[in-house]
Design an enzyme around this catalytic site. Sequence first.
Site, PDB file in Angstrom:
ATOM      1  N   HIS A 124       0.880  -1.211   0.381  1.00 41.06           N
ATOM      2  CA  HIS A 124      -0.205  -0.168  -0.142  1.00 41.06           C
ATOM      3  C   HIS A 124       0.716   1.167  -0.807  1.00 41.06           C
ATOM      4  O   HIS A 124       1.924   0.839   1.187  1.00 41.06           O
ATOM      5  CB  HIS A 124      -1.303   0.042   0.923  1.00 41.06           C
ATOM      6  CG  HIS A 124      -1.908   1.300   1.130  1.00 41.06           C
ATOM      7  ND1 HIS A 124      -2.471   0.834   0.161  1.00 41.06           N
ATOM      8  CD2 HIS A 124      -1.962   2.552   1.902  1.00 41.06           C
ATOM      9  CE1 HIS A 124      -3.551   2.481   0.755  1.00 41.06           C
ATOM     10  NE2 HIS A 124      -3.131   3.383   1.499  1.00 41.06           N
ATOM     11  N   GLU A 189       8.620   1.567  -2.853  1.00 36.66           N
ATOM     12  CA  GLU A 189       7.835   0.094  -2.807  1.00 36.66           C
ATOM     13  C   GLU A 189       8.273  -1.032  -3.593  1.00 36.66           C
ATOM     14  O   GLU A 189       8.595  -2.311  -3.433  1.00 36.66           O
ATOM     15  CB  GLU A 189       6.121   0.203  -4.287  1.00 36.66           C
ATOM     16  CG  GLU A 189       5.262   1.285  -3.302  1.00 36.66           C
ATOM     17  CD  GLU A 189       3.719   1.179  -4.247  1.00 36.66           C
ATOM     18  OE1 GLU A 189       3.437   0.720  -4.336  1.00 36.66           O
ATOM     19  OE2 GLU A 189       3.674   2.814  -3.853  1.00 36.66           O
TER      20      GLU A 189
END
Length: 233
Positions: A124, A189
């Site tokens: 996320h 990420e």
Amino acid sequence: MQTNNQCRLFNGMKQKINLGVLVSGSGSNLQAIIDNIEKGLLDAEIKVIISNNADAYALVRAKKHNIPFVIIKHSDFEDRESFERKMIDVLKSFSVDLVVMAGFMRLLSPVFLNAFPMSIMNIHPAILPAFPGVHAQKRAADYGVRFSGCTVHFADEGVDSGPIIIQAIVPAYDDDTEDSLAARILKEEHRIYPQAIQFYAEGRIEVIGRKVRIKGSERIPEKPLHNPSLTTF
Ligand code: GRF
């Protein structure tokens, strides 16, 4: 999922794991996983990619790297359970150990969660529990946060709410837009997702209730960050 008051200690043994990756969109996180496997840094093999979107660019990446993929459109099913049962059948037929949600835009029910206990990860683009749900980067930039980042966590029934495995922090600036902040976060990420998967492959993840401990990881230095920098104190 087995989270509440249950302890699951993984085995401490490094082994190559079989991944099933769920995608809906561009698949840049999928690409980071593929690249790290190809570099020999990640002890994993992507056995199958499932997309609920036939036009996902992630499927172009799958074809380029000769990875099997299956399109399973949620809209073709009467309800969420039958959609998920189809995904479970495919993942089990490829002997998947760990399910990796990489930009997969569907919530999971207990049917799916119970089929892969403590073996479904999600990423996320925010420091959870702040800004769960969609448009996290825009909401963080609009809120005026000074830091944001990304989180890899185990999936549970909630929206981005399962036990946290790893987080990365990036600064947010006054002149950030949604896009500039999202790009800064996305770079991280692509580092933390392969790392979380490698922790799993190394059998180093222990989950106690909502807390995750990575066995053998170094304690990071106790060094606060400030944004803006302190000039007087
Ligand atoms: C990422 O920002 C991820 O954190 C979120 O969806 C986005 C997927 O991007 N869950 P990509 O498809 O991996 O490029």
